[in-house]
Design a protein around this motif. Structure first.
Motif, PDB file in Angstrom:
ATOM      1  N   GLY A 163      15.901  47.843 -53.346  1.00  0.00           N
ATOM      2  CA  GLY A 163      14.461  47.900 -53.157  1.00  0.00           C
ATOM      3  C   GLY A 163      14.065  47.055 -51.958  1.00  0.00           C
TER       4      GLY A 163
ATOM      5  N   SER B 115      10.679  53.513 -53.481  1.00  0.00           N
ATOM      6  CA  SER B 115      10.133  53.366 -54.826  1.00  0.00           C
ATOM      7  C   SER B 115       8.773  54.009 -54.991  1.00  0.00           C
ATOM      8  CB  SER B 115      10.016  51.878 -55.182  1.00  0.00           C
ATOM      9  OG  SER B 115      11.289  51.275 -55.251  1.00  0.00           O
TER      10      SER B 115
ATOM     11  N   ALA C 171      11.497  54.601 -58.081  1.00  0.00           N
ATOM     12  CA  ALA C 171      11.324  53.181 -58.378  1.00  0.00           C
ATOM     13  C   ALA C 171      12.469  52.617 -59.224  1.00  0.00           C
ATOM     14  CB  ALA C 171       9.984  52.961 -59.076  1.00  0.00           C
TER      15      ALA C 171
END
Length: 351
Positions: free
Chosen positions: A60, A193, A199
């Motif tokens: 991420g 995400s 995500a």
């Protein structure tokens, strides 16, 4: 029915082509992924149209942010950021032994660039900007960003979080990739995400000059990007135009929902993300209760504001109905409220 509008997730599940790619990857779950995500890095770089040595991939965008802090921060250094903003920033500073320095937003809910610059000193190693801003949805324009970067001291690295950039439609949106060579201490963060709806799979990337990116890559966790996530991202890149239509739908719903809430008396600025920010002195605490009673989960900052993720049409209609039932904001105050805009408070420990 529960409507999950608290975490700025996409209202859409992965595309069929993306799910198929994920299932194929699951069949090889007994095999390790690449030691470092070199193949995925090359594909993302080609998609962004930069050389691979300018891209670092991580868990991420928050994972890449941590890698940057690990690369440039020493214990006792400072990291300056606006507040309120993404809750993870002060947590990341704590993880690397840095002192987070929160700077209040301006009265209209924007990142106060002059105040942020004034907070920088010789102990500062990183300054974080979020553009478009989470949670208020405000935007730093290209002119303001360039002026800011020119004033940042050379010993400070600028971490520019563009997690929501796909939802911005303003002509003043910065073209940040054109700024990298002039500002070698700038790292631009992006993620799969939000707009790309992955995500749970945790893939983000940073873009910068090769020297800075090389330092970030040295903090890469071996085997840190799993094969299912890599397959999903690669399939999403191939489905870029289809996913773009989903983003346009979210933007259209954002416009529709904002207009409906403004008609109910809420004072809501233009948003450049996939969410809306309802701020005090409008009765946001009463609204939070009404939304919870209607089965709508939102991000509630008591006494400060509500961040409403733009969801499906059904979810957005549920928001409108709940807030209509709660009454008009001006009625709650007895008169037309003025715009407040200090969003203070201590950094939260929960997302």
């Amino acid at each position: 029915m529960l409507h999950r509008l608290a975490l700025n997730e996409s209202p859409y599940p992965p595309l069929p082509s993306v799910r198929e790619a994920m299932l194929r990857a699951v069949e090889q779950a007994h095999r390790y992924p690449q030691f470092h995500p070199d193949d995925l890095t090359e594909r993302i770089a080609a998609w962004v149209r930069v050389p691979p040595e300018r891209v670092a991939v991580g868990s991420g965008s928050v994972g890449v942010a941590l890698q940057l802090l690990q690369a440039v921060v020493e214990r006792g250094d400072k990291m300056v950021h606006a507040w309120r903003t993404f809750d993870a920033y002060p947590l990341l500073a704590d993880m690397v032994g840095a002192q987070p320095v929160p700077v209040p937003l301006s009265p209209d809910g924007r990142q106060d660039l002059d105040a942020i610059l004034a907070a920088l000193d010789h102990h500062t190693r990183v300054v974080v900007l979020c553009n478009p801003h989470n949670p208020t949805g405000s935007l730093i324009t290209a002119d303001d960003l360039v002026a800011f970067l020119r004033r940042v001291p050379p010993h400070v690295t600028v971490l520019l979080d563009e997690a929501y950039v796909e939802f911005a439609r303003d002509p003043g949106l910065p073209d940040t990739l054109t700024l990298l060579d002039a500002h070698p201490r700038l790292l631009v963060l992006r993620t799969f995400s939000k707009a790309y709806g992955l995500a749970a799979l945790r893939v983000g990337y940073g873009i910068g000059v090769p020297d800075l990116v090389a330092r970030v890559r040295r903090q890469q966790l071996p085997f840190g990007i799993n094969a299912v996530a890599s397959a999903a991202v690669e399939a999403s890149l191939r489905a870029d135009s289809e996913l773009g239509r989903r983003v346009r739908t979210v933007v259209a719903e954002r416009t529709r929902l904002r207009q409906q809430l403004v008609e109910l008396g809420w004072h809501i600025g233009q948003s450049h993300t996939n969410s809306l920010w309802l701020a005090a002195p409008d009765p946001i605490d009463t609204a939070a209760g009404a939304l919870a009673a209607a089965g709508v989960q939102v991000r509630h900052y008591p006494g400060e504001g509500l961040r409403l993720t733009v969801g499906s049409r059904q979810a957005n209609d549920a928001v409108r109905a709940a807030l209509a039932e709660a009454g008009r904001p001006c009625e709650a105050f007895g008169s037309e409220p003025s715009r407040l805009g200090f969003y203070g408070g201590e950094p939260s420990r929960a997302e």
